[in-house]
Structures are given as structure tokens and as C-alpha cells.
Design a protein around this motif. Structure first.
Motif, short mmCIF file in Angstrom:
data_model
loop_
_atom_site.label_atom_id
_atom_site.label_comp_id
_atom_site.label_asym_id
_atom_site.label_seq_id
_atom_site.Cartn_x
_atom_site.Cartn_y
_atom_site.Cartn_z
N GLY A 29 0.95 -1.31 0.03
CA GLY A 29 0.17 0.00 0.00
C GLY A 29 0.87 1.44 0.00
O GLY A 29 0.54 2.12 -0.66
N LEU A 30 1.83 1.27 0.80
CA LEU A 30 2.72 2.35 0.84
C LEU A 30 3.58 2.69 -0.42
O LEU A 30 3.58 3.76 -0.90
CB LEU A 30 3.91 2.05 1.86
N VAL A 31 3.75 1.45 -1.08
CA VAL A 31 4.35 1.49 -2.61
C VAL A 31 3.35 2.25 -3.50
O VAL A 31 3.91 3.35 -4.24
CB VAL A 31 4.66 0.05 -2.96
N ALA A 32 1.96 1.78 -3.61
CA ALA A 32 1.21 2.23 -4.39
C ALA A 32 0.69 3.81 -4.27
O ALA A 32 0.88 4.52 -4.96
CB ALA A 32 -0.13 1.14 -4.49
N GLY A 33 0.69 3.80 -2.92
CA GLY A 33 0.26 5.35 -2.66
C GLY A 33 1.54 6.16 -2.79
O GLY A 33 1.04 7.42 -3.41
N ARG A 54 10.65 13.48 -6.06
CA ARG A 54 11.57 12.18 -6.26
C ARG A 54 11.52 11.49 -4.99
O ARG A 54 11.55 10.10 -4.98
CB ARG A 54 12.95 12.91 -6.04
N LEU A 55 11.18 11.78 -3.76
CA LEU A 55 11.29 11.32 -2.57
C LEU A 55 10.11 10.25 -2.70
O LEU A 55 10.38 9.15 -2.26
CB LEU A 55 10.93 12.29 -1.32
N ALA A 56 8.99 10.47 -3.16
CA ALA A 56 7.87 9.62 -3.13
C ALA A 56 8.11 8.54 -4.14
O ALA A 56 7.81 7.40 -3.79
CB ALA A 56 6.63 10.21 -3.80
N LEU A 57 8.99 8.60 -5.26
CA LEU A 57 9.48 7.64 -6.04
C LEU A 57 10.35 6.66 -5.39
O LEU A 57 10.16 5.50 -5.43
CB LEU A 57 9.86 8.08 -7.49
N VAL A 58 11.33 7.18 -4.88
CA VAL A 58 12.40 6.42 -4.17
C VAL A 58 11.66 5.59 -2.95
O VAL A 58 12.03 4.48 -2.54
CB VAL A 58 13.49 7.33 -3.51
N GLY A 205 0.51 6.24 1.56
CA GLY A 205 1.52 6.47 0.83
C GLY A 205 1.90 8.01 1.08
O GLY A 205 2.69 8.41 1.47
N ILE A 206 0.64 8.74 0.98
CA ILE A 206 0.97 10.26 1.30
C ILE A 206 1.39 10.55 2.71
O ILE A 206 2.35 11.29 2.79
CB ILE A 206 -0.63 11.15 0.94
N LEU A 318 -0.67 9.40 12.77
CA LEU A 318 -2.28 8.61 12.85
C LEU A 318 -2.75 7.82 11.89
O LEU A 318 -3.23 6.87 12.09
CB LEU A 318 -3.04 9.76 13.52
N LEU A 319 -2.62 8.36 10.70
CA LEU A 319 -3.35 7.89 9.69
C LEU A 319 -2.52 6.65 9.18
O LEU A 319 -2.96 5.53 8.76
CB LEU A 319 -3.42 8.81 8.38
N LEU A 320 -1.16 6.57 9.60
CA LEU A 320 -0.29 5.40 9.34
C LEU A 320 -0.77 4.29 10.12
O LEU A 320 -0.91 3.12 9.68
CB LEU A 320 1.01 5.94 9.32
N VAL A 321 -0.93 4.80 11.40
CA VAL A 321 -1.49 3.51 12.30
C VAL A 321 -2.94 3.22 11.86
O VAL A 321 -3.18 1.82 11.93
CB VAL A 321 -1.75 4.32 13.76
N GLN A 322 -3.75 4.01 11.50
CA GLN A 322 -5.13 3.57 11.04
C GLN A 322 -4.98 2.77 9.98
O GLN A 322 -5.66 1.50 10.21
CB GLN A 322 -5.91 4.87 10.41
N VAL A 323 -4.14 3.04 8.81
CA VAL A 323 -4.13 2.05 7.73
C VAL A 323 -3.65 0.57 8.17
O VAL A 323 -4.13 -0.45 7.75
CB VAL A 323 -3.35 2.74 6.50
#
Lengths: 398, 156
Positions: A29-33, A54-58, A205-206, A318-323
Motif C-alpha cells: 500500500g505504501l508502494v502504490a500510495g 523524487r522522494l515519493a518515487l524512491v 503513501g501520502i 495517526l493515519l499510518l496507524v489507522q491504515v
């Protein structure tokens, strides 16, 4: 004394998909996001998102590299993993992962290479010895930084990202599909599952990119770009709202229809999963960050940069924890009730040091972060200001 | 095309990698893979060539008719002897005794089916071993179940 074993019925005794299968959709999910976020800049030209392009891609590549670890740890026998690659079974939804993964990896590496090509050439021209050979190989021996070559890069990048967006959607929609297609399990078997997985993937991801960007800026003593953070907050708020609405709609439909499966899903959510579902997935992980991000989006003009950054950082955490809680509730929740819907098994608590234990789960989460740090040592993850790029960027002798 | 040299090289690299993969795949796949389905066909004959370890139901009764009669009258009538004892092959091969039959540890074997589990049907006889033993003022030993139950006919 053996507690159990040697008994054929019932088959709901063991939680077979454990922590690593919770981690698998989380990491992919983190990859796709992160990839979909990067495409907002690279394809849809949201220029305010340039600082994290760039950061998002790496980050996406980092998590993609370690995503198979979860499956290998779960299955055991990593030495047999090549079997699925060389002899894919086209009738197996699970075996499709090999194709999707390999294709997506190729695409992501190509895109990162193109995005960093100018830097590779610049670094090749500045370095000496082995380092120079290394960058020379990375540049494939071509040092063309002319506007025409940049135009070609941009065109190819657009095509790759154009394929990558449906690719990312497929990659994660597919993970949701794997659960959604288990028709014997009413908590999984819903056509909404791929969409819910995809939306929460974008949220995670975001959120991850916001956290990495904030930490990266802090450690490099640079200022967080306010329009960029404001835009990230807006996208995150929107996707969090869509994602959580869909999650609630699914449950509301089940509750309102009140078919026979609700007899077990109702107590599952209200009793067995009360803490992780109501406490984390709905209240702490969803309501609180949606309010925090709402403040950032709706009251932007009253906020100082520091308050905005802090609110976004906390909401992202918090959203990372939620997911994660959502993945947990789906994967583990779907296995703690009997398929005959007669009742529940004991709750599942992962071990600390197990092949599907907490320590390894943390390691799988940390390894991509180390990869990003390592990558940053080879090629800059944060774009250098234009001035620095142009100085010294010449054409090295071939 | 002059300015797309790097793209052409990247594509070439990709083609080489794909070719190497196809070649490696050719050598990695076992010869008989895919003859019947997505598995190695030779494994069927390999498994068929293995000597059977378990005898059929009733294969013990020829020599152990006394125990077989007791078992036939109780609730374990439909349970194969080899479920609790070892496979027949450790004891008899080609109608010749080859070794002693393993005597299982009762507490372990009984718990396979009778240890209380939430997931088992309610009507199925099951107990929490520790409290069941304590209730009957017995001491927990490996063969404590046999103090009250006959393994071949537990209700006896």
C-alpha cells in the motif's frame, strides 16, 4: 502435552495468515500510495509537489524492494520462491503477484533512473576513480543533458508514469482482490475490497511521504516548503475522507442488510475487534487526523508554518496507524470467526521473536527507510536548487 | 533519435535482462513440468513407487481380534488403529512381524481429539485435561486417562 493436533474438523483453529500477511498489504500500500502521489507531480503537473516528487518515487521503490520479504517469511522456504517466478500458474490469483511485481519494479526503476539522469551525469563529471565508473555505468555511458534529451526524458517519463498509475492501482487493487475473492468469508468477500484497499493505500503513501519529507528537511537543515505541505495536507485529507467513508459504507451496508453474516460480523467488530476497529481504525486513526487535517485545509490562512507542519506530521502518523489497523482488522478479523459463523476462536497475539513476529515486522518497516538513506548517499532524494545543478554539470570525457 | 541514445541503451539492457531470464527459466524448469498440469509429472510416479506405510482398516484384526472386538463395541469403532498407534509398516511388512508396535503416550494421544477447544462441535466429548484430572482426584501422569477409561472402548 499436545494441546491439539491430529483432528480433521474444524479447520478454523489456526490463524494461518498472521502478522506478515498484515504487513504485506500495508507495505505494498505504501508502494502504490507513494507512486500515485509522485504521479501528481510527474504526470498531472501539480508543480507545488515538486519538492517531494523524487522522494515519493524512491520511497515507493524502497518499500517495493522489501515487500516480498513479508511473503517469504510467511511461507517459509525462501529457496523455493524462484519456482513461482519460473513456473507461474496462470489460474492462481496469488501467483499473479510475480508478474505484477516484476513489471512494476522495472517501471519504477526506469522512472527513477530518468528522474535522476541529470544528477547522475553531473555526479559522473564531478567524481573520480571507481565512483566515476559507477556513475558512468548508471548513466549507461550517455552524457547528453541537452534540452532535446531532456524533452525525450520527459516524454518517456510521461509514458512510464501513464502506465504506472494503472499499474499502481492494479498492484494494490489486486491485493484487495485476493481478500475480496475469498467467497467463503463474508468479512472479506465484497467487491468494495479492492477500492477500499487502494484508497487506504494512497492515504498511507501520502502520510508516509509527509513524514519522510518532514524528517528529511529537519536533518538537512532545510525549510519545509509551505505550499507543498499545504497541498499534501489537502490530498491526504481528501483521500482519508474517501477511504474512511468507503470503509464505513461497507459496514453500514452489512449492518443494514442484517443478513446471516451480520450475526457474526457485528460481534466481531463490536467485541472481538473493539480496540483495533472502533478505538484505532475509526476514532484515533480516522476521526482525529481528519479533524487535524481539516484545520490545516480549512483554516490555512490562520496557521503558521510550524503549526501546519506539526498538525500534518501528527495527522500523518495517526493515519499510518489507522491504515495498519485496517489491514489488521481485515486480515486477522477475517480469521478469528468460524467459517460456519458459529463463533470465535481465541484472540490472536503475535509473538515478539517469531518468523511472523513483531521484531521482524518492525525490521521490514525500517529496512526501506535505511534504503532511502542509502539511496540519498548515491543520488539526491531531494531536488537540488537549479543553481547548484547547473554548476559543474558538464560533459565528462567518455 | 540522436538525443534518445540513452533510452535505446536502456531498452537494450531490458531486452538483454529479459532474454537472460527466459534462458534461465528454460534450464530451471523440470522436464516433466506441465505434462498433466502446473506441477512436475514425474512426482506422480515417484510417489506411486513409495511403499505404503498404513494398512487398511481392519488389517490389525487378523492377529489382534480380542482388542478389535472390544473396539467394535465402543465409540471408537470407526477410528482406525493407526490413528493412535503407529503406521502398520513399523510393525508388519509382507505379513511378517518386523518390529514392535509403538505404544502411544495416552495423555498425548487422547488430547488430540478430547482436549477442549472452542472450535470443536459442542456435543463432541471434550475436557480441559488439567481440571478433569483434578476433579477425579487423580495425579497428572502420562497414562492418567487409562485409570478410568479403556482406550479401545472409552465408555466401558
Amino acid at each position: 502435552m499436545s494441546e491439539h493436533g491430529g483432528y480433521l474438523f474444524p479447520n478454523d483453529l489456526h490463524i494461518l495468515w498472521q502478522l506478515m500477511i498484515v504487513m504485506y498489504p500495508y507495505v505494498t500500500g505504501l508502494v502504490a500510495g507513494a507512486f500515485i502521489l509522485s504521479s501528481l507531480y510527474h504526470v498531472f503537473h501539480r508543480d507545488e509537489l515538486r519538492p517531494i516528487g523524487r522522494l515519493a518515487l524512491v520511497a515507493s521503490l524502497g518499500f517495493l524492494l522489501f515487500a516480498p520479504f513479508t511473503l517469504l517469511l510467511h511461507l517459509g522456504h525462501p529457496e523455493r520462491c524462484y519456482n513461482t517466478l519460473v513456473t507461474p500458474n496462470l489460474s492462481s490469483a496469488m501467483a499473479m503477484f510475480g508478474f505484477i511485481y516484476a513489471g512494476y519494479m522495472t517501471l519504477l526503476v526506469a522512472e527513477i533512473w530518468l528522474v535522476h539522469r541529470q544528477d547522475i551525469i553531473m555526479l559522473a563529471s564531478r567524481s573520480e576513480g571507481i565512483k566515476r565508473t559507477f556513475y558512468k555505468c548508471l548513466a549507461l555511458g550517455v552524457y547528453d543533458v541537452s534540452p532535446e534529451s531532456r524533452k525525450v526524458d520527459h516524454g518517456v517519463l510521461l509514458i512510464l508514469a501513464g502506465i504506472g498509475i494503472p499499474g499502481a492501482a492494479f498492484l494494490h487493487g489486486y491485493v484487495g482482490f485476493i481478500f475480496g475473492a475469498v467467497k467463503a468469508n463474508p468479512w472479506w468477500s465484497t467487491p468494495l475490497m479492492p477500492i477500499i484497499f487502494l484508497c487506504s493505500a494512497i492515504v498511507s503513501g501520502i502520510a508516509m511521504v509527509i513524514i519522510l519529507y518532514s524528517i528529511g528537511m529537519k536533518f538537512s537543515n532545510r525549510k519545509i516548503d509551505a505550499p507543498c505541505m499545504q497541498s499534501l495536507a489537502r490530498w491526504l485529507w481528501m483521500f482519508a475522507l474517501i477511504s474512511i467513508t468507503l470503509e464505513l459504507l461497507e459496514i453500514m451496508t452489512l449492518a443494514y442488510e442484517a443478513a446471516e453474516e451480520w450475526e457474526v460480523i457485528g460481534p466481531l467488530l463490536g467485541d472481538q475487534l473493539a480496540f483495533s476497529f472502533i478505538g484505532i481504525q475509526l476514532i484515533l486513526g480516522a476521526m482525529v487526523p481528519i479533524i487535524l487535517l481539516g484545520i490545516v485545509v480549512l483554516m490555512s490562512r490562520y496557521l503558521t508554518d510550524q503549526i501546519r507542519n506539526t498538525l500534518c506530521f501528527v495527522a500523518s502518523l495517526l493515519l499510518l496507524v489507522q491504515v495498519f489497523a485496517m489491514r489488521w482488522n481485515v486480515v486477522i478479523g477475517g480469521q478469528i470467526f468460524s467459517k460456519s459463523m458459529r463463533g470465535f476462536r481465541e484472540k490472536y497475539t503475535p509473538e515478539l521473536f517469531d518468523k511472523e513476529g513483531i521484531a521482524l515486522a518492525i525490521a521490514i518497516f525500517v529496512l526501506p527507510l535505511l534504503f532511502i538513506i542509502l539511496f540519498n548517499r548515491v543520488l539526491p532524494v531531494f531536488e537540488q536548487p537549479e543553481k547548484q545543478l547547473s554548476t559543474g554539470a558538464g560533459t565528462p570525457s567518455q | 533519435m540522436e538525443h534518445a541514445k540513452h533510452i535505446i541503451r536502456a531498452v537494450l539492457l531490458l531486452v538483454i535482462a529479459a532474454t537472460l531470464f527466459v534462458l534461465a527459466r528454460h534450464f530451471a524448469i523440470p522436464q516433466s513440468f506441465g505434462v498433466y498440469g502446473a506441477y512436475r509429472a514425474a512426482s506422480v510416479t515417484e510417489h506411486a513407487a513409495k511403499e505404503p506405510q498404513h494398512g487398511a482398516a481392519g488389517s490389525c484384526a487378523g492377529c489382534h481380534d480380542e482388542q478389535a472386538d472390544v473396539k467394535a463395541e465402543g465409540k471408537h469403532a470407526n477410528l482406525s488403529c493407526e490413528s493412535c498407534h503407529a503406521p502398520l509398516a513399523v510393525h508388519v511388512r509382507d505379513d511378517q512381524k518386523v518390529g514392535p508396535m509403538t505404544i502411544p503416550t495416552p495423555i498425548e494421544v487422547c488430547s488430540w481429539c478430547h482436549q477442549k477447544l472452542r472450535a470443536r462441535p459442542e456435543a463432541f466429548p471434550q475436557v480441559v485435561f488439567a481440571s478433569h484430572v483434578a476433579e477425579h482426584d487423580e495425579t497428572m501422569t502420562d497414562s492418567v486417562c487409562l485409570e478410568c477409561h479403556n482406550a479401545h472402548n472409552p465408555s466401558e
